[in-house]
Design a protein around this motif. Structure first.
Motif, PDB file in Angstrom:
ATOM      1  N   TRP A 129      -7.039   0.546   5.161  1.00  0.00           N
ATOM      2  CA  TRP A 129      -7.500  -0.187   3.981  1.00  0.00           C
ATOM      3  C   TRP A 129      -8.998  -0.019   3.742  1.00  0.00           C
ATOM      4  O   TRP A 129      -9.471  -0.180   2.629  1.00  0.00           O
ATOM      5  CB  TRP A 129      -7.142  -1.674   4.087  1.00  0.00           C
ATOM      6  CG  TRP A 129      -7.667  -2.361   5.315  1.00  0.00           C
ATOM      7  CD1 TRP A 129      -7.026  -2.495   6.513  1.00  0.00           C
ATOM      8  CD2 TRP A 129      -8.920  -3.007   5.471  1.00  0.00           C
ATOM      9  NE1 TRP A 129      -7.828  -3.178   7.404  1.00  0.00           N
ATOM     10  CE2 TRP A 129      -8.992  -3.514   6.786  1.00  0.00           C
ATOM     11  CE3 TRP A 129     -10.009  -3.209   4.617  1.00  0.00           C
ATOM     12  CZ2 TRP A 129     -10.093  -4.198   7.276  1.00  0.00           C
ATOM     13  CZ3 TRP A 129     -11.123  -3.906   5.098  1.00  0.00           C
ATOM     14  CH2 TRP A 129     -11.143  -4.391   6.417  1.00  0.00           C
ATOM     15  N   ARG A 130      -9.743   0.327   4.764  1.00  0.00           N
ATOM     16  CA  ARG A 130     -11.193   0.497   4.603  1.00  0.00           C
ATOM     17  C   ARG A 130     -11.548   1.749   3.809  1.00  0.00           C
ATOM     18  O   ARG A 130     -12.673   1.894   3.345  1.00  0.00           O
ATOM     19  CB  ARG A 130     -11.868   0.525   5.979  1.00  0.00           C
ATOM     20  CG  ARG A 130     -11.830  -0.834   6.684  1.00  0.00           C
ATOM     21  CD  ARG A 130     -12.254  -0.676   8.116  1.00  0.00           C
ATOM     22  NE  ARG A 130     -11.159  -0.083   8.867  1.00  0.00           N
ATOM     23  CZ  ARG A 130     -10.518  -0.688   9.853  1.00  0.00           C
ATOM     24  NH1 ARG A 130     -10.874  -1.877  10.239  1.00  0.00           N
ATOM     25  NH2 ARG A 130      -9.525  -0.091  10.468  1.00  0.00           N
ATOM     26  N   ARG A 163       0.831  -1.208   0.000  1.00  0.00           N
ATOM     27  CA  ARG A 163       0.000   0.000   0.000  1.00  0.00           C
ATOM     28  C   ARG A 163       0.862   1.253   0.000  1.00  0.00           C
ATOM     29  O   ARG A 163       0.499   2.261  -0.595  1.00  0.00           O
ATOM     30  CB  ARG A 163      -1.018  -0.010   1.121  1.00  0.00           C
ATOM     31  CG  ARG A 163      -0.486   0.193   2.509  1.00  0.00           C
ATOM     32  CD  ARG A 163      -0.795   1.587   3.011  1.00  0.00           C
ATOM     33  NE  ARG A 163      -0.246   1.714   4.338  1.00  0.00           N
ATOM     34  CZ  ARG A 163       0.354   2.810   4.767  1.00  0.00           C
ATOM     35  NH1 ARG A 163       0.490   3.858   4.001  1.00  0.00           N
ATOM     36  NH2 ARG A 163       0.823   2.870   5.989  1.00  0.00           N
ATOM     37  N   THR A 164       2.030   1.189   0.641  1.00  0.00           N
ATOM     38  CA  THR A 164       2.942   2.330   0.609  1.00  0.00           C
ATOM     39  C   THR A 164       3.445   2.554  -0.817  1.00  0.00           C
ATOM     40  O   THR A 164       3.445   3.689  -1.318  1.00  0.00           O
ATOM     41  CB  THR A 164       4.124   2.098   1.574  1.00  0.00           C
ATOM     42  OG1 THR A 164       3.612   1.943   2.905  1.00  0.00           O
ATOM     43  CG2 THR A 164       5.105   3.252   1.543  1.00  0.00           C
ATOM     44  N   GLN A 197      -8.688   4.985  -6.623  1.00  0.00           N
ATOM     45  CA  GLN A 197      -7.327   5.126  -6.089  1.00  0.00           C
ATOM     46  C   GLN A 197      -6.451   3.958  -6.509  1.00  0.00           C
ATOM     47  O   GLN A 197      -5.296   4.141  -6.901  1.00  0.00           O
ATOM     48  CB  GLN A 197      -7.353   5.209  -4.560  1.00  0.00           C
ATOM     49  CG  GLN A 197      -7.953   6.477  -4.020  1.00  0.00           C
ATOM     50  CD  GLN A 197      -8.177   6.400  -2.524  1.00  0.00           C
ATOM     51  OE1 GLN A 197      -8.439   5.334  -1.959  1.00  0.00           O
ATOM     52  NE2 GLN A 197      -8.085   7.551  -1.866  1.00  0.00           N
ATOM     53  N   LEU A 198      -6.998   2.768  -6.436  1.00  0.00           N
ATOM     54  CA  LEU A 198      -6.217   1.580  -6.787  1.00  0.00           C
ATOM     55  C   LEU A 198      -5.900   1.577  -8.283  1.00  0.00           C
ATOM     56  O   LEU A 198      -4.792   1.226  -8.687  1.00  0.00           O
ATOM     57  CB  LEU A 198      -6.966   0.313  -6.394  1.00  0.00           C
ATOM     58  CG  LEU A 198      -6.135  -0.952  -6.360  1.00  0.00           C
ATOM     59  CD1 LEU A 198      -5.090  -0.887  -5.252  1.00  0.00           C
ATOM     60  CD2 LEU A 198      -7.000  -2.164  -6.185  1.00  0.00           C
ATOM     61  N   THR A 199      -6.851   1.988  -9.096  1.00  0.00           N
ATOM     62  CA  THR A 199      -6.649   2.050 -10.542  1.00  0.00           C
ATOM     63  C   THR A 199      -5.578   3.079 -10.901  1.00  0.00           C
ATOM     64  O   THR A 199      -4.817   2.881 -11.848  1.00  0.00           O
ATOM     65  CB  THR A 199      -7.979   2.372 -11.251  1.00  0.00           C
ATOM     66  OG1 THR A 199      -8.948   1.389 -10.890  1.00  0.00           O
ATOM     67  CG2 THR A 199      -7.824   2.376 -12.753  1.00  0.00           C
ATOM     68  N   ALA A 200      -5.508   4.165 -10.144  1.00  0.00           N
ATOM     69  CA  ALA A 200      -4.517   5.213 -10.400  1.00  0.00           C
ATOM     70  C   ALA A 200      -3.123   4.835  -9.892  1.00  0.00           C
ATOM     71  O   ALA A 200      -2.134   5.443 -10.291  1.00  0.00           O
ATOM     72  CB  ALA A 200      -4.966   6.520  -9.754  1.00  0.00           C
ATOM     73  N   PRO A 210       2.419  -2.772  -7.509  1.00  0.00           N
ATOM     74  CA  PRO A 210       2.023  -2.842  -6.102  1.00  0.00           C
ATOM     75  C   PRO A 210       0.513  -2.944  -5.915  1.00  0.00           C
ATOM     76  O   PRO A 210       0.051  -3.575  -4.955  1.00  0.00           O
ATOM     77  CB  PRO A 210       2.589  -1.572  -5.483  1.00  0.00           C
ATOM     78  CG  PRO A 210       2.816  -0.652  -6.613  1.00  0.00           C
ATOM     79  CD  PRO A 210       3.089  -1.516  -7.810  1.00  0.00           C
ATOM     80  N   ALA A 211      -0.266  -2.374  -6.832  1.00  0.00           N
ATOM     81  CA  ALA A 211      -1.722  -2.455  -6.705  1.00  0.00           C
ATOM     82  C   ALA A 211      -2.189  -3.906  -6.765  1.00  0.00           C
ATOM     83  O   ALA A 211      -3.077  -4.318  -6.011  1.00  0.00           O
ATOM     84  CB  ALA A 211      -2.388  -1.624  -7.797  1.00  0.00           C
TER      85      ALA A 211
END
Length: 162
Positions: A93-94, A84-85, A100-103, A108-109
């Motif tokens: 994580w909630r 996540r870093t 955000q994950l797509t970007a 790492p994603a």
């Protein structure tokens, strides 16, 4: 020392340093016959290069196989922190969103998703259905196409609750 010569038997860990790849390959090669040495190879890889994410996956998969769930939880939690870093995500994580994950950088994603799935499985195996359910709900939001296979853990949870 084990020497791996057949490239067909090697696991593709992606773009990682050669010395870390060598340690992981050795651990993977011997884990069925000598899990203690395999664990040592995986831990050494993490100590030498703590930001190389496949090392954590190898270690917690072995710890799960050995039913060492507390160690697996610690490893997966550390792994999720590193991933996540690297992905630039919030500490909680909630609060992560699909946008955000797509970007985030793809490598790492992807590991963020794998490590969330690992934690869901570990918590389920350890009898913490509520936390496993929370991880799975987040995975549904972050991975709507089920690319990491969280539906398998969800099915185990549903079967357990039935």
């Amino acid at each position: 020392m084990i020497t791996l010569t057949d490239s067909e038997d090697l696991v593709d860990f992606g773009p990682i340093p050669p010395e870390i790849n060598r340690l992981l390959q050795q651990g993977v090669d011997i884990h069925p016959s000598d899990p203690a040495r395999a664990r040592a190879f995986f831990r050494t890889a993490i100590e030498l290069a703590p930001d190389v994410l496949p090392s954590y996956r190898c270690l917690f998969k072995l710890q799960n196989k050995l039913r060492d769930f507390e160690s697996a939880r610690e490893t997966a939690t550390s792994a999720l922190f590193r991933a996540r870093t690297q992905a630039g995500l919030d500490a909680d994580w909630r609060r992560w969103t699909l946008a955000q994950l797509t970007a985030a950088p793809e490598y790492p994603a992807r590991f963020v998703l794998m490590f969330l799935k690992a934690l869901a499985f570990i918590e389920l195996r350890d009898g913490h259905e509520d936390l496993a359910t929370a991880y799975l709900a987040q995975l549904e939001q972050l991975d709507p196409e089920d690319g990491v296979g969280a539906s398998v853990i969800a099915a185990l949870l549903a079967h357990r609750e039935a």
